[in-house]
Design an enzyme around this catalytic site. Structure first.
Site, PDB file in Angstrom:
ATOM      1  N   ASP A  55      -2.336   3.645  10.434  1.00  0.00           N
ATOM      2  CA  ASP A  55      -1.997   3.419   9.025  1.00  0.00           C
ATOM      3  C   ASP A  55      -0.540   3.807   8.809  1.00  0.00           C
ATOM      4  O   ASP A  55      -0.140   4.938   9.132  1.00  0.00           O
ATOM      5  CB  ASP A  55      -2.924   4.288   8.150  1.00  0.00           C
ATOM      6  CG  ASP A  55      -2.735   4.013   6.667  1.00  0.00           C
ATOM      7  OD1 ASP A  55      -2.273   2.907   6.318  1.00  0.00           O
ATOM      8  OD2 ASP A  55      -3.037   4.912   5.863  1.00  0.00           O
ATOM      9  N   MET A  56       0.254   2.897   8.288  1.00  0.00           N
ATOM     10  CA  MET A  56       1.665   3.194   8.038  1.00  0.00           C
ATOM     11  C   MET A  56       1.775   4.259   6.944  1.00  0.00           C
ATOM     12  O   MET A  56       0.944   4.313   6.044  1.00  0.00           O
ATOM     13  CB  MET A  56       2.414   1.933   7.603  1.00  0.00           C
ATOM     14  CG  MET A  56       2.313   0.759   8.567  1.00  0.00           C
ATOM     15  SD  MET A  56       2.758   1.186  10.255  1.00  0.00           S
ATOM     16  CE  MET A  56       4.496   1.510  10.084  1.00  0.00           C
ATOM     17  N   TYR A  60       5.578   0.912   1.613  1.00  0.00           N
ATOM     18  CA  TYR A  60       6.635   0.181   0.896  1.00  0.00           C
ATOM     19  C   TYR A  60       7.898   1.031   0.786  1.00  0.00           C
ATOM     20  O   TYR A  60       9.014   0.516   0.808  1.00  0.00           O
ATOM     21  CB  TYR A  60       6.161  -0.220  -0.511  1.00  0.00           C
ATOM     22  CG  TYR A  60       5.121  -1.327  -0.564  1.00  0.00           C
ATOM     23  CD1 TYR A  60       4.456  -1.749   0.571  1.00  0.00           C
ATOM     24  CD2 TYR A  60       4.806  -1.949  -1.776  1.00  0.00           C
ATOM     25  CE1 TYR A  60       3.490  -2.744   0.505  1.00  0.00           C
ATOM     26  CE2 TYR A  60       3.849  -2.943  -1.853  1.00  0.00           C
ATOM     27  CZ  TYR A  60       3.184  -3.339  -0.715  1.00  0.00           C
ATOM     28  OH  TYR A  60       2.241  -4.327  -0.784  1.00  0.00           O
ATOM     29  N   ARG A  97       6.276  13.384  -2.908  1.00  0.00           N
ATOM     30  CA  ARG A  97       4.934  13.956  -3.081  1.00  0.00           C
ATOM     31  C   ARG A  97       5.010  15.489  -3.151  1.00  0.00           C
ATOM     32  O   ARG A  97       4.198  16.125  -3.802  1.00  0.00           O
ATOM     33  CB  ARG A  97       4.009  13.523  -1.937  1.00  0.00           C
ATOM     34  CG  ARG A  97       3.719  12.025  -1.974  1.00  0.00           C
ATOM     35  CD  ARG A  97       2.689  11.617  -0.936  1.00  0.00           C
ATOM     36  NE  ARG A  97       2.768  10.186  -0.662  1.00  0.00           N
ATOM     37  CZ  ARG A  97       1.878   9.489   0.003  1.00  0.00           C
ATOM     38  NH1 ARG A  97       0.807  10.074   0.477  1.00  0.00           N
ATOM     39  NH2 ARG A  97       2.040   8.196   0.211  1.00  0.00           N
ATOM     40  N   ASP A 157      -0.730  -2.880   5.892  1.00  0.00           N
ATOM     41  CA  ASP A 157      -0.137  -1.777   6.678  1.00  0.00           C
ATOM     42  C   ASP A 157      -1.160  -1.016   7.523  1.00  0.00           C
ATOM     43  O   ASP A 157      -0.941   0.140   7.851  1.00  0.00           O
ATOM     44  CB  ASP A 157       0.609  -0.812   5.745  1.00  0.00           C
ATOM     45  CG  ASP A 157      -0.335   0.107   4.978  1.00  0.00           C
ATOM     46  OD1 ASP A 157      -1.480  -0.301   4.718  1.00  0.00           O
ATOM     47  OD2 ASP A 157       0.078   1.236   4.657  1.00  0.00           O
ATOM     48  N   GLU A 158      -2.243  -1.650   7.862  1.00  0.00           N
ATOM     49  CA  GLU A 158      -3.282  -0.970   8.654  1.00  0.00           C
ATOM     50  C   GLU A 158      -3.764  -1.847   9.797  1.00  0.00           C
ATOM     51  O   GLU A 158      -3.948  -3.056   9.611  1.00  0.00           O
ATOM     52  CB  GLU A 158      -4.527  -0.739   7.786  1.00  0.00           C
ATOM     53  CG  GLU A 158      -4.517   0.449   6.901  1.00  0.00           C
ATOM     54  CD  GLU A 158      -5.758   0.383   6.020  1.00  0.00           C
ATOM     55  OE1 GLU A 158      -6.657   1.190   6.268  1.00  0.00           O
ATOM     56  OE2 GLU A 158      -5.823  -0.483   5.137  1.00  0.00           O
TER      57      GLU A 158
HETATM   58  P1  TTP Z   1      -1.534   2.751   1.241  1.00  0.00           P
HETATM   59  O1  TTP Z   1      -1.719   2.667   2.726  1.00  0.00           O
HETATM   60  O2  TTP Z   1      -2.737   3.001   0.414  1.00  0.00           O
HETATM   61  O3  TTP Z   1      -0.527   3.904   0.882  1.00  0.00           O
HETATM   62  P2  TTP Z   1       0.902   4.214   1.438  1.00  0.00           P
HETATM   63  O4  TTP Z   1       1.170   3.533   2.743  1.00  0.00           O
HETATM   64  O5  TTP Z   1       1.926   3.961   0.385  1.00  0.00           O
HETATM   65  O6  TTP Z   1       0.838   5.781   1.635  1.00  0.00           O
HETATM   66  P3  TTP Z   1       0.007   6.623   2.687  1.00  0.00           P
HETATM   67  O7  TTP Z   1       1.012   7.229   3.593  1.00  0.00           O
HETATM   68  O8  TTP Z   1      -0.696   7.651   1.873  1.00  0.00           O
HETATM   69  O9  TTP Z   1      -0.934   5.711   3.410  1.00  0.00           O
HETATM   70  O10 TTP Z   1      -0.875   1.427   0.735  1.00  0.00           O
HETATM   71  C1  TTP Z   1       0.029   0.669   1.542  1.00  0.00           C
HETATM   72  C2  TTP Z   1       1.003  -0.037   0.629  1.00  0.00           C
HETATM   73  O11 TTP Z   1       0.286  -0.932  -0.230  1.00  0.00           O
HETATM   74  C3  TTP Z   1       1.730   0.894  -0.281  1.00  0.00           C
HETATM   75  O12 TTP Z   1       2.914   1.397   0.329  1.00  0.00           O
HETATM   76  C4  TTP Z   1       2.012   0.049  -1.473  1.00  0.00           C
HETATM   77  C5  TTP Z   1       0.906  -0.976  -1.513  1.00  0.00           C
HETATM   78  N1  TTP Z   1      -0.067  -0.659  -2.571  1.00  0.00           N
HETATM   79  C6  TTP Z   1      -0.043  -1.388  -3.743  1.00  0.00           C
HETATM   80  O13 TTP Z   1       0.743  -2.314  -3.898  1.00  0.00           O
HETATM   81  N2  TTP Z   1      -0.909  -1.063  -4.726  1.00  0.00           N
HETATM   82  C7  TTP Z   1      -1.792  -0.049  -4.614  1.00  0.00           C
HETATM   83  O14 TTP Z   1      -2.572   0.211  -5.523  1.00  0.00           O
HETATM   84  C8  TTP Z   1      -1.808   0.693  -3.402  1.00  0.00           C
HETATM   85  C9  TTP Z   1      -2.788   1.810  -3.219  1.00  0.00           C
HETATM   86  C10 TTP Z   1      -0.935   0.359  -2.397  1.00  0.00           C
END
Ligand code: TTP
Length: 707
Positions: A55-56, A60, A97, A157-158
């Site tokens: 998981d990235m 963004y 954060r 991103d996964e």
């Molecule tokens: P996530 O993997 O949920 O979160 P993240 O990568 O920003 O942070 P983390 O390190 O905690 O995993 O989401 C991946 C991307 O998807 C995030 O960067 C932005 C986008 N996104 C949205 O556009 N809307 C949303 O509601 C969420 C949760 C994520």
């Protein structure tokens, strides 16, 4: 009991808006097929698989920081296009954060808790978020991760990786205890359940890696963890992005673990740690238990943690939630998950959506049309890109909307999603999507239609269009893009033809991929949206603050192939019997079959659907199938078309259809009135089935507790 509970348990997903107990709770739905589909119980194929979930980190934000390196090291967040109160945060960097900035905040609030925060607006195109840069960044990462083992892109991103084979080879040829050097990054892993015995985590982990008398399954995990650590370093080196990972014996455990230690770290789940991990894990943290099913477990069975489920027998859980879900629950309580990592790197669907919260709600047909046209333009561009880059064609166009009725007590009724065969070309997609909207609106406003239309007593709060059933084009001699680059094509997209539909449809059928092919060949599109309906990943992701996101869904790794012959040549194989084939040849001669592909044809929407029971669907729910507060469209009791005079068109439809392809068993599952109508038109007959070692990520992110 089972069915009623289950109907209530299905999250009602429309454009990523999950409705929980009548209350709209907007939340993100994964883009690539990882949204909360209903659980499917699969036996664990082996408890010595090595599965990783990558998981990235604050994805963004990282993409924006790579674009603007001056942002690195500074508290940063990405905000939505809608700039009200500083815009809704969709991604929050780890530096921010630490100050308490959360995704649920708006920019203004984030500034209050962290005055130095840098707010970067998501890129915009056509008045809405343009996520291309993030999608492409995700693809860069996937191309690196897919170098080892089977790779499933689960979201923007996964990624899941099945590293079983490569780990087994390593264990046989170069087990960790025999390696001269081990990637330092691997020693920074978190091994769940590891006893530290007074040593530092890193020393204990080192010992764990080198343990020659360890359980074979642990050794395989150690090999997997080494491979993942190296892959993460390669990702960092080549893309500048950090990621976190979970390494376990199945997808469920790997996914749970990847988020445990973020950013830029990895967590290993040895089999011996599973029961302790699940014992205290809140039920709502489990994928697929965040919604109504989780609520029901809490309220009805007093189950708060996954461990609490252990007290129920499989029979008891089945009795309450149905066979499949009951078994699935019994399995997850024990950490069992047989779900395979699917080899897929490309999205399974494309979509474009936007929400119109509050005063932005659309109240006129012309404003709806404007936005549908915008969304279709974007969708069409992405389809063309997919066609050019991956040689893939989408088959189904779906329009989803969320709406409310003004001054109406029934305002909780959901706007029904509508689908039709997808015709390439911006203008055609726009026309079809608008027609789908009208069909949905008629159903939505029901008997009050005339009045409401007149007074605009409805308001659209979300719109999206998506393209699904994407498959590789048939192999052959001519590039499909060349075919559509034909000078006869007038569309700027060079795709204003139904032919693409025709060719692919026939190809599909001949390859036995599915009966959906028939939907392009003739009118009775019975059951053709069955699969579609069960496929709720098509739902676009609407962000919590009511802005737009995208829809992407992972699909089979489509291999590029080419179209061979003229469209007519593809039709033959669709027809099963010799009789049909002879008829086809005859029609091919006089081109009469072309009438089936006339553009007007696409205005007939395939409402009747093969009605499947819940069990038949393998307990998967569908946003498309779950309409309103019930599963209505699934049982599609009406035929509707985009035009008025539906009945006429409908009976014409049946009459024009040659009954050879109708499968009585499918017919039997249709609503009685549709069966009667079909039978009245003809006698049913058989239907054709149709890095460098030792490198460290530390300089990038000093490990922080996940905030
Ligand atoms: P996530 O993997 O949920 O979160 P993240 O990568 O920003 O942070 P983390 O390190 O905690 O995993 O989401 C991946 C991307 O998807 C995030 O960067 C932005 C986008 N996104 C949205 O556009 N809307 C949303 O509601 C969420 C949760 C994520």
């Amino acid at each position: 009991m089972f069915s009623s509970i289950f109907q209530n348990s299905i999250p009602n997903v429309v454009e990523g808006v999950v409705v929980v107990e009548g209350k709209e709770e907007e939340r993100r739905v994964e883009d690539w097929g990882e949204i909360e589909k209903m659980p499917v119980a699969r036996p664990e194929s082996s408890d010595s698989r090595v599965i990783a979930h990558i998981d990235m980190d604050c994805f963004y934000v990282q993409v924006e920081q790579r674009k603007q390196p001056t942002l690195r090291g500074h508290p940063t967040a990405v905000v939505q296009y809608n700039s009200w109160k500083g815009g809704g945060l969709i991604a929050v960097g780890y530096e921010a954060r630490k100050y308490g900035v959360k995704r649920s905040m708006r920019g203004d609030e984030a500034k209050k808790v962290c005055p130095d925060i840098q707010l970067v607006q998501v890129p915009v195109a056509r008045g809405k978020a343009d996520l291309t840069v993030y999608r492409d960044a995700g693809s860069e990462v996937v191309s690196i991760l897919s170098r080892k083992g089977r790779c499933e892109r689960a979201s923007i991103d996964e990624v899941y990786l099945d590293l079983t084979e490569v780990a087994e080879t390593m264990l046989a040829e170069n087990p960790p205890e025999r390696l001269e050097t081990i990637c330092e990054e691997a020693f920074k892993s978190h091994v769940l359940g590891l006893h530290l015995d007074g040593s530092s985590n890193q020393d204990s982990v080192k010992k764990w890696f080198y343990m020659s008398d360890a359980d074979r399954r642990d050794k395989l995990l150690a090999c997997g963890a080494l491979i993942v650590a190296e892959l993460r370093l390669e990702v960092l080196k080549e893309t500048e992005y950090t990621c976190s990972a979970g390494i376990a014996h199945n997808k469920m455990l790997a996914k749970l673990a990847s988020g445990m230690n973020k950013p830029a770290q990895q967590t290993i789940v040895p089999l011996s740690s599973v029961s302790t991990l699940l014992e205290s894990l809140p039920i709502k943290k489990m994928k697929q238990l965040g919604g109504k099913l989780g609520n029901s477990l809490q309220a009805d069975l007093c189950v708060d943690t996954v461990g609490d489920l252990l007290q129920f027998s499989e029979d008891k859980l089945q009795e309450r939630y149905g066979i499949n879900t009951g078994t699935w629950l019994w399995n997850i309580a024990r950490g069992i998950c047989g779900e395979e990592v699917e080899g897929r790197l490309l999205p399974k669907s494309h979509g474009s959506g936007k929400t119109f919260p509050g005063r932005q709600a659309l109240k006129t047909i012309s404003s709806v049309q404007k936005w549908i046209y915008e969304l279709c333009e974007e969708l069409s561009e992405r389809l063309v890109r997919d066609l050019e880059q991956n040689k893939r064609i989408a088959h189904t166009l779906t329009l989803h909307a969320s709406a409310h009725k003004l001054n109406d007590s029934e305002s909780l009724k959901k706007f029904p999603s509508k689908s039709c065969p997808l015709r390439y070309g911006i203008a055609k997609i726009q026309e079809d999507a608008l027609n789908l909207f009208h069909a949905g609106l008629r159903e939505y406003i029901g008997i009050h239609h005339a009045k409401m239309k007149q007074h605009n007593e409805w308001a659209i709060t979300g719109l999206s269009v998506s393209a699904s059933k994407i498959v590789a084009t048939p192999s052959g001699t001519h590039s499909i893009t060349k075919y559509f680059g034909n000078k006869n094509q007038t569309s700027s997209s060079a795709l204003e033809s139904n032919d693409i539909h025709t060719q692919d449809a026939a190809y599909l059928s001949s390859s036995g991929i599915g009966s959906s092919v028939e939907l392009h060949l003739s009118e009775p599109q019975i059951a053709n949206y069955e699969d579609e309906a069960s496929d709720k990943h098509d739902m676009p992701c609407f962000n919590p603050d009511g802005d737009e996101t995208e829809v992407c869904k992972a699909s089979e790794k489509g291999l590029a192939s080419k179209v061979t012959q003229s469209k007519m040549d593809f039709l033959g194989p669709v027809l099963k019997s010799e009789k049909q084939k002879r008829k086809f040849e005859k029609e091919k001669g006089n081109s009469s079959i072309l009438k089936y592909f006339a553009s007007g044809n696409s205005c007939s929407f395939p409402e009747p659907r093969h009605v499947k029971t819940f069990q038949e669907r393998g307990a998967s729910s569908s946003g498309m199938s779950v309409q309103g507060n019930q599963q209505q469209p699934m049982s599609g009791t009406t035929l509707s078309t985009c035009n008025l005079g539906q009945d006429d068109l409908r009976s014409d439809t049946w009459r024009s259809y040659k009954s050879d392809e109708i499968d009585p068993s499918v017919l039997k599952e249709l609503p009685p009135e549709i069966q009667a109508e079909v039978r009245a038109s003809f006698q049913p007959q058989k239907r054709a089935n149709i890095v460098k070692r030792g490198s460290s990520i530390d300089h990038y992110f000093s490990p922080t507790a996940n905030s």
